[in-house]
Scaffold this motif. Structure first.
Motif, PDB file in Angstrom:
ATOM      1  N   PRO A 245      32.318   4.082  12.147  1.00 33.83           N
ATOM      2  CA  PRO A 245      31.699   5.392  11.930  1.00 33.83           C
ATOM      3  C   PRO A 245      32.332   6.106  10.741  1.00 33.83           C
ATOM      4  CG  PRO A 245      33.281   5.529  13.716  1.00 33.83           C
ATOM      5  CD  PRO A 245      33.239   4.086  13.315  1.00 33.83           C
ATOM      6  N   PHE A 246      31.493   6.690   9.920  1.00 28.66           N
ATOM      7  CA  PHE A 246      31.965   7.366   8.714  1.00 28.66           C
ATOM      8  C   PHE A 246      30.893   8.397   8.352  1.00 28.66           C
ATOM      9  CE2 PHE A 246      33.455   7.921   4.377  1.00 28.66           C
ATOM     10  CZ  PHE A 246      34.789   7.558   4.418  1.00 28.66           C
ATOM     11  N   THR A 262      38.195   2.002  10.386  1.00 25.00           N
ATOM     12  CA  THR A 262      39.162   0.911  10.498  1.00 25.00           C
ATOM     13  C   THR A 262      39.345   0.536  11.970  1.00 25.00           C
ATOM     14  OG1 THR A 262      41.102   2.344  10.730  1.00 25.00           O
ATOM     15  CG2 THR A 262      40.393   1.804   8.476  1.00 25.00           C
ATOM     16  N   ASP A 263      39.808  -0.672  12.202  1.00 25.17           N
ATOM     17  CA  ASP A 263      40.028  -1.115  13.584  1.00 25.17           C
ATOM     18  C   ASP A 263      41.028  -0.210  14.292  1.00 25.17           C
ATOM     19  OD1 ASP A 263      38.262  -3.201  13.228  1.00 25.17           O
ATOM     20  OD2 ASP A 263      39.816  -4.672  12.741  1.00 25.17           O
ATOM     21  N   GLU A 264      42.072   0.186  13.587  1.00 22.44           N
ATOM     22  CA  GLU A 264      43.112   1.034  14.185  1.00 22.44           C
ATOM     23  C   GLU A 264      42.536   2.367  14.642  1.00 22.44           C
ATOM     24  OE1 GLU A 264      47.176   3.432  12.844  1.00 22.44           O
ATOM     25  OE2 GLU A 264      46.077   2.200  11.393  1.00 22.44           O
ATOM     26  N   PHE A 265      41.798   3.047  13.743  1.00 25.47           N
ATOM     27  CA  PHE A 265      41.252   4.349  14.102  1.00 25.47           C
ATOM     28  C   PHE A 265      40.139   4.218  15.139  1.00 25.47           C
ATOM     29  CE2 PHE A 265      42.789   6.013   9.801  1.00 25.47           C
ATOM     30  CZ  PHE A 265      43.817   6.744  10.372  1.00 25.47           C
ATOM     31  N   TRP A 266      39.369   3.152  15.074  1.00 26.52           N
ATOM     32  CA  TRP A 266      38.302   2.954  16.050  1.00 26.52           C
ATOM     33  C   TRP A 266      38.883   2.831  17.465  1.00 26.52           C
ATOM     34  CZ3 TRP A 266      33.665   3.828  17.433  1.00 26.52           C
ATOM     35  CH2 TRP A 266      33.014   3.061  18.401  1.00 26.52           C
ATOM     36  N   ILE A 272      40.554   8.067  23.122  1.00 28.39           N
ATOM     37  CA  ILE A 272      40.355   9.507  23.280  1.00 28.39           C
ATOM     38  C   ILE A 272      39.050   9.786  24.028  1.00 28.39           C
ATOM     39  CG2 ILE A 272      39.936  11.677  22.040  1.00 28.39           C
ATOM     40  CD1 ILE A 272      41.755  10.487  19.788  1.00 28.39           C
ATOM     41  N   MET A 273      38.026   8.996  23.740  1.00 30.22           N
ATOM     42  CA  MET A 273      36.731   9.188  24.398  1.00 30.22           C
ATOM     43  C   MET A 273      36.707   8.608  25.813  1.00 30.22           C
ATOM     44  SD  MET A 273      33.877   8.557  21.394  1.00 30.22           S
ATOM     45  CE  MET A 273      34.107   6.766  21.352  1.00 30.22           C
ATOM     46  N   LYS A 274      37.813   7.923  26.171  1.00 30.75           N
ATOM     47  CA  LYS A 274      37.862   7.200  27.448  1.00 30.75           C
ATOM     48  C   LYS A 274      36.761   6.146  27.533  1.00 30.75           C
ATOM     49  CE  LYS A 274      40.181  10.802  30.201  1.00 30.75           C
ATOM     50  NZ  LYS A 274      40.644  11.590  29.069  1.00 30.75           N
ATOM     51  N   ARG A 275      36.560   5.485  26.397  1.00 32.46           N
ATOM     52  CA  ARG A 275      35.573   4.411  26.307  1.00 32.46           C
ATOM     53  C   ARG A 275      36.244   3.147  25.755  1.00 32.46           C
ATOM     54  NH1 ARG A 275      30.148   5.018  26.149  1.00 32.46           N
ATOM     55  NH2 ARG A 275      30.307   2.750  26.420  1.00 32.46           N
ATOM     56  N   GLU A 276      37.350   2.739  26.385  1.00 33.34           N
ATOM     57  CA  GLU A 276      38.056   1.533  25.937  1.00 33.34           C
ATOM     58  C   GLU A 276      37.155   0.304  26.000  1.00 33.34           C
ATOM     59  OE1 GLU A 276      39.237   3.793  27.976  1.00 33.34           O
ATOM     60  OE2 GLU A 276      41.386   4.174  27.673  1.00 33.34           O
ATOM     61  N   ASP A 277      36.101   0.371  26.825  1.00 34.43           N
ATOM     62  CA  ASP A 277      35.187  -0.768  26.923  1.00 34.43           C
ATOM     63  C   ASP A 277      34.507  -1.081  25.586  1.00 34.43           C
ATOM     64  OD1 ASP A 277      33.892   1.870  27.649  1.00 34.43           O
ATOM     65  OD2 ASP A 277      32.097   0.620  27.403  1.00 34.43           O
ATOM     66  N   LEU A 278      34.376  -0.050  24.717  1.00 39.39           N
ATOM     67  CA  LEU A 278      33.721  -0.269  23.429  1.00 39.39           C
ATOM     68  C   LEU A 278      34.526  -1.187  22.518  1.00 39.39           C
ATOM     69  CD1 LEU A 278      32.436   3.352  22.654  1.00 39.39           C
ATOM     70  CD2 LEU A 278      31.127   1.423  23.572  1.00 39.39           C
ATOM     71  N   THR A 279      35.844  -1.241  22.727  1.00 39.27           N
ATOM     72  CA  THR A 279      36.665  -2.122  21.881  1.00 39.27           C
ATOM     73  C   THR A 279      36.420  -3.593  22.201  1.00 39.27           C
ATOM     74  OG1 THR A 279      38.546  -2.040  23.399  1.00 39.27           O
ATOM     75  CG2 THR A 279      38.464  -0.356  21.678  1.00 39.27           C
ATOM     76  N   GLU A 280      35.774  -3.856  23.322  1.00 37.74           N
ATOM     77  CA  GLU A 280      35.433  -5.233  23.699  1.00 37.74           C
ATOM     78  C   GLU A 280      33.950  -5.539  23.485  1.00 37.74           C
ATOM     79  OE1 GLU A 280      37.861  -7.241  24.488  1.00 37.74           O
ATOM     80  OE2 GLU A 280      39.290  -5.577  24.370  1.00 37.74           O
ATOM     81  N   ARG A 287      34.824  -4.274  11.738  1.00 39.89           N
ATOM     82  CA  ARG A 287      34.253  -3.302  10.810  1.00 39.89           C
ATOM     83  C   ARG A 287      32.826  -3.685  10.441  1.00 39.89           C
ATOM     84  NH1 ARG A 287      38.824  -1.428   6.493  1.00 39.89           N
ATOM     85  NH2 ARG A 287      36.921  -0.731   5.465  1.00 39.89           N
ATOM     86  N   GLU A 288      32.623  -4.983  10.177  1.00 38.10           N
ATOM     87  CA  GLU A 288      31.307  -5.458   9.775  1.00 38.10           C
ATOM     88  C   GLU A 288      30.301  -5.277  10.908  1.00 38.10           C
ATOM     89  OE1 GLU A 288      34.130  -7.152   9.517  1.00 38.10           O
ATOM     90  OE2 GLU A 288      34.436  -7.087   7.327  1.00 38.10           O
ATOM     91  N   ALA A 289      30.740  -5.583  12.155  1.00 33.83           N
ATOM     92  CA  ALA A 289      29.844  -5.441  13.304  1.00 33.83           C
ATOM     93  C   ALA A 289      29.450  -3.983  13.511  1.00 33.83           C
ATOM     94  CB  ALA A 289      30.517  -5.999  14.558  1.00 33.83           C
ATOM     95  N   ARG A 290      30.395  -3.084  13.308  1.00 33.68           N
ATOM     96  CA  ARG A 290      30.085  -1.666  13.497  1.00 33.68           C
ATOM     97  C   ARG A 290      29.086  -1.168  12.456  1.00 33.68           C
ATOM     98  NH1 ARG A 290      35.543  -1.909  15.043  1.00 33.68           N
ATOM     99  NH2 ARG A 290      36.370  -1.249  13.018  1.00 33.68           N
ATOM    100  N   VAL A 291      29.171  -1.696  11.237  1.00 40.42           N
ATOM    101  CA  VAL A 291      28.195  -1.322  10.207  1.00 40.42           C
ATOM    102  C   VAL A 291      26.814  -1.859  10.590  1.00 40.42           C
ATOM    103  CG1 VAL A 291      27.516  -1.658   7.788  1.00 40.42           C
ATOM    104  CG2 VAL A 291      29.895  -1.143   8.346  1.00 40.42           C
ATOM    105  N   ASP A 292      26.765  -3.099  11.085  1.00 39.65           N
ATOM    106  CA  ASP A 292      25.481  -3.705  11.461  1.00 39.65           C
ATOM    107  C   ASP A 292      24.846  -3.021  12.672  1.00 39.65           C
ATOM    108  OD1 ASP A 292      25.715  -5.506   9.392  1.00 39.65           O
ATOM    109  OD2 ASP A 292      26.581  -7.100  10.651  1.00 39.65           O
TER     110      ASP A 292
END
Length: 407
Positions: A245-246, A262-266, A272-280, A287-292
């Protein structure tokens, strides 16, 4: 104790023939850093003096907010360059100047007999800066050389409108007059570079800044996107075409910006959002997947951000990931950052009982801090001082005022 200089450019004198926004903003930047800027106005004054806006308690209306903002720290002389005496005065000013800045259409100074080629005969060290819509023929004749140009023209043809807008089909003008302001910054930079060179080798030069070219240089991304990807970029709304996200998402009471690409900030954002499931989530693993999969990424963030106000999100996100609320001027005026950094400055305003607020100086130097030292000048306020400095006697100045050669 040695007195602190007014700024890093103290000792540099600039003859300023500019009006409107691009030229005055350029010379304002230089004046803020200590340059002695002599604003040479027509007898009737810079046209923006009468343009407002004016405050209700202003009983003089000698100039409005527009003029006050971009002409601070300058001295003013009213001069009729259509007269031989007026032109002689300008030439005398140029003899003692480091630079001259003008933003007339191509050919105007030549018709007055005040071209770069003529003025450099009087002062070989002179740096002559022009700001025009499509540049000056001296460095490359554009087919549009004779076209008049203002901010929206530069924004349109320089490419910035073509990549700004709510959707791919709707170009949008950028809010501030960047078609003027960016060329102004380029011109200030070019002037300082050329003055440094002139002081080294004893020879000035012509500095040509095109408004349209300056905007294209700011939009450098579209050039390599076309070259590398073979695409013709269009508006992307409030999101970045290459990062996610940008961009912007909604809050309960407005909008915020997040740059957690970046992966670190994501990962931090997901915690913070309590959505750790999104990291999986395979759509968001890289980064590329998030853009797509931008739509899914922004939907997940907005589901969180809409539960909070901007102030609440400042507490949750500020300092942890790149984040900023979308401010309006009322919020800027009360945020301690801008007060501490002197970015909203009060100056005396002729005709008003209370001072006027204008934008501060964003370039901070520790040894030679720039500053707003004086309000914008009244028309011809410094005429006597300027003419005495170049050798005119008081009685001559009085006579030229009567003849309306000077004001």
């Amino acid at each position: 104790m040695t007195q602190r200089p007014a700024g890093a450019l103290e000792g540099i004198r600039i003859v300023d023939l500019t009006q409107m926004l691009a030229g005055p903003y350029c010379t304002m930047m230089l004046a803020d850093q200590g340059a002695d800027v002599i604003k040479v106005e027509p007898i009737e004054g810079d046209g923006t003096r009468t343009g407002g806006p004016f405050r209700d308690d202003d009983n003089l209306r000698v100039y409005g907010g527009y003029f006050a903002s971009v002409n601070r720290n300058k001295r003013s002389i009213g001069l009729d360059l259509k007269t031989a005496d007026g032109r002689t005065m300008l030439i005398k000013l140029v003899r003692n100047a480091d630079a001259l800045v003008e933003n007339f259409r191509a050919g105007v100074m030549e018709r007055l007999g005040l071209s770069y080629e003529e003025l450099r005969k009087e002062n070989p060290r002179l740096v002559y800066v022009s700001i025009r819509g499509f540049g000056d023929p001296r460095t490359g004749r554009s087919p549009y050389t004779e076209w008049p140009a203002y901010d929206p023209v530069a924004q349109a043809m320089g490419g910035i409108m073509g990549i700004t807008g709510p959707d791919a089909e709707t170009p949008l003008k950028v809010g501030p007059g960047v078609g003027d302001l960016i060329p102004a910054m380029m011109a200030a930079y070019g002037l300082v570079c050329a003055v440094l060179r002139a002081r080294e080798v004893g020879m000035g030069q012509y500095v040509d800044v095109s408004m349209v070219d300056s905007i294209l240089a700011t939009c450098e991304r579209i050039i390599y996107q076309r070259s590398l990807q073979g695409i013709n970029p269009h508006p992307e709304g409030n999101r970045h075409p290459l990062l996610a996200p940008f961009g912007m998402v909604r809050a309960q009471d407005g909008w915020i910006t997040i740059a957690a690409h970046t992966d670190e900030f994501w990962k931090k954002l997901c915690v913070i959002m309590k959505r750790e499931d999104l990291t999986e989530d395979p759509r968001m693993l890289s980064r590329e997947a998030r853009v797509d999969n931008k739509a899914a990424v922004y939907d997940a963030i907005e589901a969180f951000s809409l539960q909070h106000t901007k102030d609440e999100l400042k507490m949750l996100l500020g300092g942890k990931i790149p984040f900023g609320p979308v401010y309006h001027i009322d919020e800027i005026a009360t945020d301690p950052h801008f007060a501490i950094r002197d970015m909203v400055v009060e100056v005396e305003h002729p005709g008003c009982t209370k001072p006027l607020s204008i934008a501060g100086v964003p370039i901070r130097m520790t040894e030679t801090p720039g500053s707003i030292r004086r309000r914008a000048p009244l028309l011809g306020e410094d005429t006597d001082e300027i003419l005495w400095d170049i050798g005119y006697a008081a009685e001559d100045v009085a006579r030229y005022k009567q003849l309306r050669v000077v004001r």
